[in-house]
Scaffold this active site. Structure first.
Site, PDB file in Angstrom:
ATOM      1  N   GLU A  43       0.721  -1.329   0.634  1.00 55.28           N
ATOM      2  CA  GLU A  43      -0.280   0.022  -0.074  1.00 55.28           C
ATOM      3  C   GLU A  43       0.735   1.098  -0.120  1.00 55.28           C
ATOM      4  O   GLU A  43       0.190   2.387   0.753  1.00 55.28           O
ATOM      5  CB  GLU A  43      -1.219  -0.003   1.117  1.00 55.28           C
ATOM      6  CG  GLU A  43      -1.970  -0.934   1.120  1.00 55.28           C
ATOM      7  CD  GLU A  43      -2.658  -0.156  -0.100  1.00 55.28           C
ATOM      8  OE1 GLU A  43      -2.745   0.488  -0.537  1.00 55.28           O
ATOM      9  OE2 GLU A  43      -3.554  -1.373  -0.913  1.00 55.28           O
TER      10      GLU A  43
HETATM   11  C1  LIG Z   1       2.981  -9.703   0.184  1.00 58.97           C
HETATM   12  C2  LIG Z   1       2.277  -8.899  -0.871  1.00 58.97           C
HETATM   13  C3  LIG Z   1       1.489  -8.388  -1.707  1.00 58.97           C
HETATM   14  C4  LIG Z   1       1.516  -7.260  -2.424  1.00 58.97           C
HETATM   15  N1  LIG Z   1       0.298  -7.483  -2.411  1.00 58.97           N
HETATM   16  C5  LIG Z   1      -0.207  -6.062  -3.990  1.00 58.97           C
HETATM   17  C6  LIG Z   1      -1.516  -6.028  -4.707  1.00 58.97           C
HETATM   18  O1  LIG Z   1      -2.456  -6.823  -4.081  1.00 58.97           O
HETATM   19  N2  LIG Z   1      -1.907  -5.615  -5.357  1.00 58.97           N
HETATM   20  C7  LIG Z   1      -0.409  -4.904  -6.148  1.00 58.97           C
HETATM   21  O2  LIG Z   1      -0.227  -3.976  -7.495  1.00 58.97           O
HETATM   22  N3  LIG Z   1       0.544  -4.639  -5.525  1.00 58.97           N
HETATM   23  C8  LIG Z   1       0.653  -5.752  -4.408  1.00 58.97           C
HETATM   24  N4  LIG Z   1       2.031  -5.682  -3.836  1.00 58.97           N
HETATM   25  C9  LIG Z   1       2.977  -4.851  -4.206  1.00 58.97           C
HETATM   26  C10 LIG Z   1       3.421  -3.850  -3.422  1.00 58.97           C
HETATM   27  O3  LIG Z   1       2.294  -3.010  -3.498  1.00 58.97           O
HETATM   28  C11 LIG Z   1       4.907  -3.029  -3.509  1.00 58.97           C
HETATM   29  O4  LIG Z   1       5.913  -4.061  -3.358  1.00 58.97           O
HETATM   30  C12 LIG Z   1       4.794  -2.057  -3.309  1.00 58.97           C
HETATM   31  O5  LIG Z   1       4.603  -0.804  -3.241  1.00 58.97           O
HETATM   32  C13 LIG Z   1       6.602  -1.409  -2.700  1.00 58.97           C
HETATM   33  O6  LIG Z   1       6.836  -1.828  -4.625  1.00 58.97           O
HETATM   34  P1  LIG Z   1       8.736  -2.418  -5.393  1.00 58.97           P
HETATM   35  O7  LIG Z   1       8.180  -3.806  -3.982  1.00 58.97           O
HETATM   36  O8  LIG Z   1       8.511  -2.492  -6.863  1.00 58.97           O
HETATM   37  O9  LIG Z   1       9.665  -1.319  -4.703  1.00 58.97           O
HETATM   38  P2  LIG Z   1      10.679  -0.253  -5.195  1.00 58.97           P
HETATM   39  O10 LIG Z   1       8.995   0.549  -5.973  1.00 58.97           O
HETATM   40  O11 LIG Z   1      11.808  -1.412  -6.197  1.00 58.97           O
HETATM   41  O12 LIG Z   1      11.172   0.250  -3.955  1.00 58.97           O
HETATM   42  C14 LIG Z   1      12.075  -0.228  -2.883  1.00 58.97           C
HETATM   43  C15 LIG Z   1      12.204   0.527  -2.073  1.00 58.97           C
HETATM   44  O13 LIG Z   1      12.701   1.769  -2.627  1.00 58.97           O
HETATM   45  C16 LIG Z   1      11.943   2.914  -2.203  1.00 58.97           C
HETATM   46  N5  LIG Z   1      11.632   3.586  -3.204  1.00 58.97           N
HETATM   47  C17 LIG Z   1      11.339   3.455  -4.726  1.00 58.97           C
HETATM   48  N6  LIG Z   1      11.083   4.970  -4.530  1.00 58.97           N
HETATM   49  C18 LIG Z   1      11.538   5.532  -4.108  1.00 58.97           C
HETATM   50  C19 LIG Z   1      11.558   6.899  -4.475  1.00 58.97           C
HETATM   51  N7  LIG Z   1      10.778   7.257  -6.285  1.00 58.97           N
HETATM   52  N8  LIG Z   1      11.717   8.126  -3.565  1.00 58.97           N
HETATM   53  C20 LIG Z   1      12.391   7.266  -2.321  1.00 58.97           C
HETATM   54  N9  LIG Z   1      12.174   6.484  -2.032  1.00 58.97           N
HETATM   55  C21 LIG Z   1      11.617   5.029  -2.711  1.00 58.97           C
HETATM   56  C22 LIG Z   1      11.198   2.522  -1.222  1.00 58.97           C
HETATM   57  O14 LIG Z   1      10.214   3.234  -0.430  1.00 58.97           O
HETATM   58  C23 LIG Z   1      11.141   0.882  -1.346  1.00 58.97           C
HETATM   59  O15 LIG Z   1      12.137   0.772   0.416  1.00 58.97           O
HETATM   60  C24 LIG Z   1       2.046  -6.900  -2.636  1.00 58.97           C
HETATM   61  C25 LIG Z   1       3.632  -6.674  -2.393  1.00 58.97           C
HETATM   62  C26 LIG Z   1       3.781  -7.876  -1.273  1.00 58.97           C
HETATM   63  C27 LIG Z   1       5.088  -8.058  -1.408  1.00 58.97           C
END
Ligand SMILES: Cc1cc2nc3c(=O)[nH]c(=O)nc-3n(C[C@H](O)[C@H](O)[C@H](O)COP(=O)(O)OP(=O)(O)OC[C@H]3O[C@@H](n4cnc5c(N)ncnc54)[C@H](O)[C@@H]3O)c2cc1C
Length: 444
Positions: A289
């Site tokens: 989220e």
């Molecule tokens: C168990 C689980 C359930 C999930 N359920 C859903 C779902 O139902 N639907 C769905 O669509 N997604 C879902 N997700 C995805 C989830 O919403 C994302 O994992 C989350 O939004 C973070 O994206 P990412 O993993 O690509 O991390 P990234 O975007 O790659 O980020 C990695 C790190 O970098 C930081 N970061 C990235 N960009 C920036 C920035 N611009 N400024 C500062 N810091 C930054 C982040 O804070 C994080 O710490 C789920 C994930 C999991 C693990």
């Protein structure tokens, strides 16, 4: 049928190459000419993406209509049912293009099937307006963020309750001031100040967080007030508070789950008790989220400056009004003083952001998480001051119900041993971006 729980629902934003940065979405939508679209692309980590608990699953899918502008401005939202719905509401054929391509293996929340979803010419229908998919999705996401904050807090609450039960039962060592249960081979670990520290730390966050979620729920209701000024104030608060509630309560929910594990000792790390499950389950709430770092950026970058800072100014004014109404030499003075000091630091942090974040956006990014924590602490200080006022009124009226006395004792822990953290967060946020950005990336 979704509201009654007969059907399930999902939100499909994330793809392998994009989580936070949804402008990178590649899933395509091609119009069929009859109002429907064919959706093709891969979504990952989709909560409850596939299961047989419900007869149907309604997927909300973000995709890019052919020819749409690049980036976030070209994203549209589609409703893609697992099973098509006939005119009369009965279930029709399976939407064969929408399929689960695999289950994710993860460290916690094993009660939820987190799926890879493969869309291959799956039939879907546009929700809202073309290219305005993010705005449409945010209607649900704002609510989901509040739900996730509550999830973090609730897991913390369960973990705290388990820790209390364990601490009563576990006999180890003797009280530093002499045996408290001489008839037993050892005292319960409840006698040790350091165990008390962990339990009270957990309890103070849990009870403060519960008040904060209820206060926010009240604002959610007041948004629908017939009094437009009251409704607007509540809407402003919902915008401002949502990232704080999501990130602060999930950070602290995990912290509480970790404290609860520590109270359990080795029994917490092994699988004999629920402590390890709570810790694993709590951890995801800080990530999904919108990762908590993103919530902090949302707070400082969008929510603070919105409408010329109207929401934060109202927040300060409300706290000032509470302080002036409840000032003076009363038994709740420590709560009012603590709130006054926290609000001062939040105000100082806000000023610092205004002065330094504009001139160098990295300063705002570097300060954002500490600022959000000052905000969370101030919010809980406000809740604790109100709870202390209510509890003290009961005590003054002669109540001997231990609920009120315990409330005041828990609140005292919050004010004396948690609230001072605002000072450290303020010092840290004011160091700015340089200490974080000076090291070359290749040196890591
Ligand atoms: C168990 C689980 C359930 C999930 N359920 C859903 C779902 O139902 N639907 C769905 O669509 N997604 C879902 N997700 C995805 C989830 O919403 C994302 O994992 C989350 O939004 C973070 O994206 P990412 O993993 O690509 O991390 P990234 O975007 O790659 O980020 C990695 C790190 O970098 C930081 N970061 C990235 N960009 C920036 C920035 N611009 N400024 C500062 N810091 C930054 C982040 O804070 C994080 O710490 C789920 C994930 C999991 C693990």
């Amino acid at each position: 049928k979704m509201a009654t729980g007969e059907w399930g629902g999902t939100m499909n934003l994330t793809e392998p190459q994009c989580g936070t940065d949804l402008g990178l979405i590649r899933t395509k939508a091609v119009p069929n000419g009859d109002g429907s679209y064919n959706i093709t692309g891969q979504k990952i980590w989709i909560s409850s993406g596939e299961h047989d608990f419900t007869d149907n699953i309604i997927h909300l899918v973000l995709a890019r209509i052919e020819g749409a502008p690049a980036g976030i401005k070209g994203i549209s939202l589609f409703v893609v049912p697992k099973v098509f719905v006939n005119e009369d509401g009965s279930l029709g054929e399976r939407n064969v293009g929408a399929a689960c391509a695999g289950l994710e293996h993860k460290m916690g929340i094993h009660g939820n099937a987190t799926c890879v979803m493969a869309y291959e010419n799956a039939k879907g229908w546009l929700v809202g307006t073309e290219n305005k998919g993010m705005a449409a999705m945010f209607v649900m996401m704002n609510e989901a963020r509040l739900g996730t904050g509550l999830q973090g807090l609730s897991i913390g609450t369960a973990a705290y309750q388990a820790a209390v039960e364990f601490a009563h039962d576990r006999l180890q060592g003797r009280s530093l001031t002499g045996p408290k249960s001489p008839e037993l081979p050892a005292d319960s670990i409840m006698v040790h100040p350091d165990v008390r520290r962990m339990l009270l730390e957990a309890r103070a966050f849990v009870e403060g967080g519960q008040a904060f979620t209820l206060w926010t729920a009240l604002q959610a209701d007041l948004q629908h007030s017939n009094d437009e000024a009251e409704a607007q104030k509540a809407r402003d608060y919902m915008g401002l508070i949502t990232p704080v509630l999501k990130a602060y309560l999930t950070d602290k929910g995990f912290h509480v789950a970790s404290l609860a594990m520590q109270v359990h000792g080795g029994s917490g790390y092994t699988e004999h008790f629920a402590a390890s499950q709570y810790l694993r389950d709590a951890r995801i709430t800080m990530i999904y989220e919108g990762a908590n770092g993103i919530q902090a950026l949302d707070l400082v970058g969008r929510k603070l400056p919105a409408n010329g800072g109207r929401a934060i100014m109202t927040w300060f004014a409300d706290i000032d009004a509470f302080v002036s109404e409840n000032g003076g030499e009363t038994p709740i003075k420590p709560f009012v003083d603590g709130l006054t000091d926290a609000k001062k630091k939040l105000q100082e942090g806000t000023m610092w952001l205004m002065q330094n974040g504009m001139q160098n956006p990295d300063n705002a990014g570097a300060a954002s998480t500490d600022y959000l924590h000052i905000f969370g602490l101030t919010a809980l200080a406000y809740m604790w001051a109100q709870m202390a006022k209510a509890a003290q009124a009961q005590v003054d009226a002669g109540s001997t119900d231990p609920f009120y006395a315990n409330k005041l004792m828990t609140g005292r822990y919050f004010v004396e041993r948690i609230l001072p953290d605002t000072g450290a967060h303020l010092v840290k946020m004011k160091t700015g971006a340089e200490v974080l950005m000076q090291m070359p990336a290749e040196a890591f």
